[in-house]
Design a protein around this motif. Sequence first.
Motif, PDB file in Angstrom:
ATOM      1  N   VAL A   1       0.631  -1.204  -0.082  1.00 54.49           N
ATOM      2  CA  VAL A   1       0.035  -0.104   0.004  1.00 54.49           C
ATOM      3  C   VAL A   1       0.905   1.268   0.228  1.00 54.49           C
ATOM      4  CG1 VAL A   1      -1.721   1.268   1.242  1.00 54.49           C
ATOM      5  CG2 VAL A   1      -2.004  -1.281   1.128  1.00 54.49           C
ATOM      6  N   GLN A   2       1.929   1.210   0.783  1.00 58.13           N
ATOM      7  CA  GLN A   2       2.720   2.527   1.024  1.00 58.13           C
ATOM      8  C   GLN A   2       3.565   2.856  -0.364  1.00 58.13           C
ATOM      9  OE1 GLN A   2       4.892   2.695   4.766  1.00 58.13           O
ATOM     10  NE2 GLN A   2       2.916   1.416   5.726  1.00 58.13           N
ATOM     11  N   ILE A   3       3.895   1.413  -0.989  1.00 54.35           N
ATOM     12  CA  ILE A   3       4.751   1.827  -2.302  1.00 54.35           C
ATOM     13  C   ILE A   3       3.935   2.459  -3.341  1.00 54.35           C
ATOM     14  CG2 ILE A   3       5.669   0.345  -4.135  1.00 54.35           C
ATOM     15  CD1 ILE A   3       7.205  -1.020  -2.060  1.00 54.35           C
ATOM     16  N   GLN A   4       2.605   1.805  -3.449  1.00 52.90           N
ATOM     17  CA  GLN A   4       1.493   2.091  -4.394  1.00 52.90           C
ATOM     18  C   GLN A   4       1.183   3.685  -3.975  1.00 52.90           C
ATOM     19  OE1 GLN A   4      -1.208   0.129  -6.412  1.00 52.90           O
ATOM     20  NE2 GLN A   4       0.766  -0.772  -6.833  1.00 52.90           N
ATOM     21  N   ALA A   5       1.114   3.964  -2.771  1.00 55.85           N
ATOM     22  CA  ALA A   5       0.615   5.367  -2.487  1.00 55.85           C
ATOM     23  C   ALA A   5       1.827   6.265  -2.766  1.00 55.85           C
ATOM     24  CB  ALA A   5       0.474   5.238  -1.147  1.00 55.85           C
ATOM     25  N   LEU A   6       2.929   5.946  -2.666  1.00 57.62           N
ATOM     26  CA  LEU A   6       4.087   6.579  -2.916  1.00 57.62           C
ATOM     27  C   LEU A   6       4.272   7.017  -4.491  1.00 57.62           C
ATOM     28  CD1 LEU A   6       6.726   8.111  -1.841  1.00 57.62           C
ATOM     29  CD2 LEU A   6       7.894   6.104  -2.465  1.00 57.62           C
ATOM     30  N   ILE A   7       4.222   5.875  -5.299  1.00 51.15           N
ATOM     31  CA  ILE A   7       4.437   5.925  -6.834  1.00 51.15           C
ATOM     32  C   ILE A   7       3.165   6.519  -7.272  1.00 51.15           C
ATOM     33  CG2 ILE A   7       6.031   4.206  -6.857  1.00 51.15           C
ATOM     34  CD1 ILE A   7       4.100   2.311  -8.200  1.00 51.15           C
ATOM     35  N   GLY A   8       1.932   6.510  -6.530  1.00 48.94           N
ATOM     36  CA  GLY A   8       0.870   6.938  -7.137  1.00 48.94           C
ATOM     37  C   GLY A   8       0.546   8.575  -6.746  1.00 48.94           C
ATOM     38  N   GLY A   9       1.385   9.086  -6.120  1.00 51.05           N
ATOM     39  CA  GLY A   9       1.453  10.488  -5.733  1.00 51.05           C
ATOM     40  C   GLY A   9       0.649  10.754  -4.483  1.00 51.05           C
ATOM     41  N   ALA A  10       0.706   9.855  -3.578  1.00 49.69           N
ATOM     42  CA  ALA A  10      -0.154  10.460  -2.450  1.00 49.69           C
ATOM     43  C   ALA A  10       0.657  11.281  -1.397  1.00 49.69           C
ATOM     44  CB  ALA A  10      -0.554   8.929  -1.642  1.00 49.69           C
TER      45      ALA A  10
ATOM     46  N   VAL B   1      10.226   9.051 -15.365  1.00 48.72           N
ATOM     47  CA  VAL B   1       9.787   8.019 -14.118  1.00 48.72           C
ATOM     48  C   VAL B   1       8.083   8.335 -13.839  1.00 48.72           C
ATOM     49  CG1 VAL B   1      10.968   7.365 -12.319  1.00 48.72           C
ATOM     50  CG2 VAL B   1      11.093   9.979 -12.756  1.00 48.72           C
ATOM     51  N   GLN B   2       7.793   9.471 -14.673  1.00 47.16           N
ATOM     52  CA  GLN B   2       6.413   9.681 -14.459  1.00 47.16           C
ATOM     53  C   GLN B   2       5.380   8.487 -14.752  1.00 47.16           C
ATOM     54  OE1 GLN B   2       4.794  13.458 -15.128  1.00 47.16           O
ATOM     55  NE2 GLN B   2       6.786  14.436 -14.541  1.00 47.16           N
ATOM     56  N   PRO B   3       5.728   7.720 -15.827  1.00 45.93           N
ATOM     57  CA  PRO B   3       4.507   6.744 -16.151  1.00 45.93           C
ATOM     58  C   PRO B   3       4.603   5.574 -14.932  1.00 45.93           C
ATOM     59  CG  PRO B   3       5.785   7.013 -17.907  1.00 45.93           C
ATOM     60  CD  PRO B   3       6.617   7.983 -16.828  1.00 45.93           C
ATOM     61  N   VAL B   4       5.468   5.649 -14.073  1.00 44.15           N
ATOM     62  CA  VAL B   4       5.247   4.512 -12.948  1.00 44.15           C
ATOM     63  C   VAL B   4       3.999   4.968 -11.962  1.00 44.15           C
ATOM     64  CG1 VAL B   4       7.641   4.261 -12.011  1.00 44.15           C
ATOM     65  CG2 VAL B   4       6.332   5.926 -11.068  1.00 44.15           C
ATOM     66  N   ARG B   5       3.289   5.967 -12.220  1.00 41.97           N
ATOM     67  CA  ARG B   5       2.268   6.160 -11.437  1.00 41.97           C
ATOM     68  C   ARG B   5       1.053   5.300 -11.851  1.00 41.97           C
ATOM     69  NH1 ARG B   5       0.312  12.108 -13.278  1.00 41.97           N
ATOM     70  NH2 ARG B   5       2.147  12.365 -14.339  1.00 41.97           N
ATOM     71  N   TYR B   6       1.437   4.909 -13.197  1.00 34.01           N
ATOM     72  CA  TYR B   6       0.067   4.023 -13.825  1.00 34.01           C
ATOM     73  C   TYR B   6       0.274   2.508 -13.343  1.00 34.01           C
ATOM     74  CZ  TYR B   6      -0.704   8.016 -16.485  1.00 34.01           C
ATOM     75  OH  TYR B   6      -1.213   9.569 -17.015  1.00 34.01           O
ATOM     76  N   LEU B   7       1.321   2.491 -12.558  1.00 28.41           N
ATOM     77  CA  LEU B   7       1.500   1.044 -12.017  1.00 28.41           C
ATOM     78  C   LEU B   7       0.674   0.949 -10.649  1.00 28.41           C
ATOM     79  CD1 LEU B   7       5.217   0.149 -12.601  1.00 28.41           C
ATOM     80  CD2 LEU B   7       3.158  -0.858 -13.594  1.00 28.41           C
ATOM     81  N   SER B   8       0.084   2.046 -10.451  1.00 32.14           N
ATOM     82  CA  SER B   8      -0.379   2.334  -8.895  1.00 32.14           C
ATOM     83  C   SER B   8      -1.832   2.654  -8.942  1.00 32.14           C
ATOM     84  CB  SER B   8       0.380   3.482  -8.281  1.00 32.14           C
ATOM     85  OG  SER B   8      -0.553   3.822  -7.070  1.00 32.14           O
ATOM     86  N   VAL B   9      -2.495   1.810  -8.137  1.00 31.71           N
ATOM     87  CA  VAL B   9      -4.095   1.945  -7.869  1.00 31.71           C
ATOM     88  C   VAL B   9      -4.405   3.140  -7.278  1.00 31.71           C
ATOM     89  CG1 VAL B   9      -6.063   1.129  -6.504  1.00 31.71           C
ATOM     90  CG2 VAL B   9      -4.539  -0.647  -7.510  1.00 31.71           C
TER      91      VAL B   9
END
Lengths: 396, 338
Positions: free
Chosen positions: A321-330, A341-349
């Motif tokens: 969850v934390q990794i997802q939140a981090l790469i998702g811009g939380a 690196v920006q496309p990594v956000r699309y790996l994140s819910v």
Amino acid sequence: MRDPAAMGVLLGMPVVLILILGSALGGAMDSGIKVAVVDLSRGHSTATGSAKPPSDELVSAILESERLADLFEIEQLPTERLAREQVRDGSIAAALLVPAGFDEDVASGRPVNLVVLRDPGSELSAGIWESVVTAFAAQFSAASVSVQTVMETVQRGNPSALMAGGGALVAKAVEAVTSDDGLDGVKVVDAQVKGLTAVSAIDYYGLSMVAMFLMFGAMFGAFSTIKENREQTLNRMLSTPSPRAQIVGGKMLSVFVLGMMQFSVLYVATRFVFGVQWGGDVLATVVVAAAEMLAVTGLATLIASVAHTERAAGGIGPLVVQIQALIGGAFFSISVLPDWVQPVRYLSVVGWTMEAWGAIQTRGAGLTDVWGSVAALLAIAGVLFAVGVWRTEALR
Amino acid sequence: MSVIVEIRDLVKCFGELTAVDHVTFEIERGEIFGLLGPNGAGKTTTISMISCLLAPDEGDVIVAGHSVRTHSIEVRRALGIVPQEIALYPTLTAAENLKFWGRMYGLSGRELDEAVDYGLEMAGLADKARVRVETFSGGMKRRINIAAGVLHRPQVLLMDEPTVGIDPQSRNHILETVRELNRDGMTVVYTSHYMEEVETLCDRIAIVDHGRVIADGTLDELRALVGDEDHIRISLGDASPEGSAEAAEGDADTGVAEETETPPEMLAILEGIRQVPGVTRADAVGSALEVLAGDAAAVLGGVVESIAAAGAHLRAIEVVEPDLESVFLHLTGRGLRD
Ligand SMILES: Nc1ncnc2c1ncn2[C@@H]1O[C@H](COP(=O)(O)OP(=O)(O)OP(=O)(O)O)[C@@H](O)[C@H]1O
Ligand SMILES: [Mg+2]
């Protein structure tokens, strides 16, 4: 989820974090963003007579604008080199270069080319500068004005602080250049930046924390049903004649319902108690939340299937969850990171959720505008769930 | 009698380990069938394949005419299960748990209410219906665990070590319950590594070891495998502080098998006994000794002398009917639990 302590964490934590992040970074909104103008056309002007060359007119309009002064601390720098240095060392967020051939181009009606130097670490501030400059420059020529942006490759400082106030600044800048009593003779041709809602740090973190804690909540709920009793009650359940789809579906439904309840509470609390702007389309917001919940449930199913013990799942879950939140811009907007690196956000819910909620919040997007993100979340849900179920079967 | 469960050449591997290795046996309608084997023999794995929780790698199981491979819903409908681990929701009450599981087996309304009452009655916990299961003793949990498996009156009840780690009173209650259910016509598959339970309860028995069925049949048929020699069981004072043979085979409440090497002094004693004329075989079974002879009376004197000569202290000596322990020893050269 009969556990009141867990409920307290899932509902209380996001509120606390929204307050901390929002107030810590809210200050950044008040101070002006430091930018610079460099007029390289000076001395090269072929314009003669009483009229000031267009480059002069542009630069002084920018420097003298009171409205811009509210937003930016603008200084004029003598050389491009100095501007580059300052962008690179972070003392200014961006610099506008009025190129050598500017006046000739305007005079002969050729396309005008302005250059904005900016620090990738303060992209949003620089982006505002860029938009404003575009709007300013547009009046000088019937020809198109293009702004070329050159990234300086050094990043430091606290980009998220600049970021946080960014949305509000965009809005203020746009308001400044579009209002009727704005700068004399300035008309905005570029409509791109129109219609943005001013958002503050608390608005940004309101959304991101809710996105993240929904994920925690759904993950927690999914584990407590999928994993906790897996070897015992789930086995017994699977040995009853009730169809598996019904059993698993029932479990998922309860996770889903609990998640939506959590969302309702957080939505109401953030919106009405903390005044977080969620944007106008409540239905679209709820649909995105539901899609997020499904994606997290899929993720939880997968984790439950690969983690050999309940303990392992309990450890992996929050980390994911934390990794997802981090790469998702939380925690900070992903737009402050370099482009590649920006496309990594699309790996994140969380990333997809934030994208959709952000659009609803700042651009007034509705259901039809966010269907792409919703579809992506549903696809993530489907794939992870299928792999999770398949892995579970494979283990048996 | 008709066959109700047919296990055909069943195989299940976990990586390198073949947990169930070409197992074949049949269970008759109305019998109590015992599945006896030491820890890790593959009992739970076999039960899991019968109850459709694990897919067989090879072979098939036919329950009431349905294959687990193709008609698992029908198979599951015919079965009731009592898992080895307590499979209940600790925060729900006894009645709530039974209600939940009854519903999972397709019961509803009046039928469900009656089944819950029946289950509580059967577990002897009618007065604890509204008490959370987490507050129950191990034995009480076990009883509710059993009740949850029989609410829908299955044709076949699979019980996986239902008496592990409980007090003698609960154990007796459970054994009596199994007999009652069987009297009502339920076929019971009873898994255990307590041979005395299996001996007293089961009509027929399969002994499994290392994933294989090493023998199956009625108790008498299995006993016959050891031959008609006399069995002499000997308890030694030093090696066996608990004392009697009964203790060794009696209520082993831990159920934990220890892989113990036979101590050298024990080996010396065994060697001495084997020299006694008329003795055909002598083995260590845990802390006790098991001696076979054509005629027990003729060798007893010599055996006692050789024990005394080895300096060991004799606690008890008795001539016994061969039991499943003897059968297992005869077939594997090892004790069932030790
Ligand atoms: N899911 C699994 N993955 C890997 N190995 C397993 C798995 N389940 C069982 N085993 C192994 O298969 C063997 C048989 O296990 P099983 O549980 O069937 O034995 P058992 O006869 O029920 O023993 P016990 O008396 O301890 O319950 C053991 O060696 C066990 O470690
Ligand atoms: Mg077992």
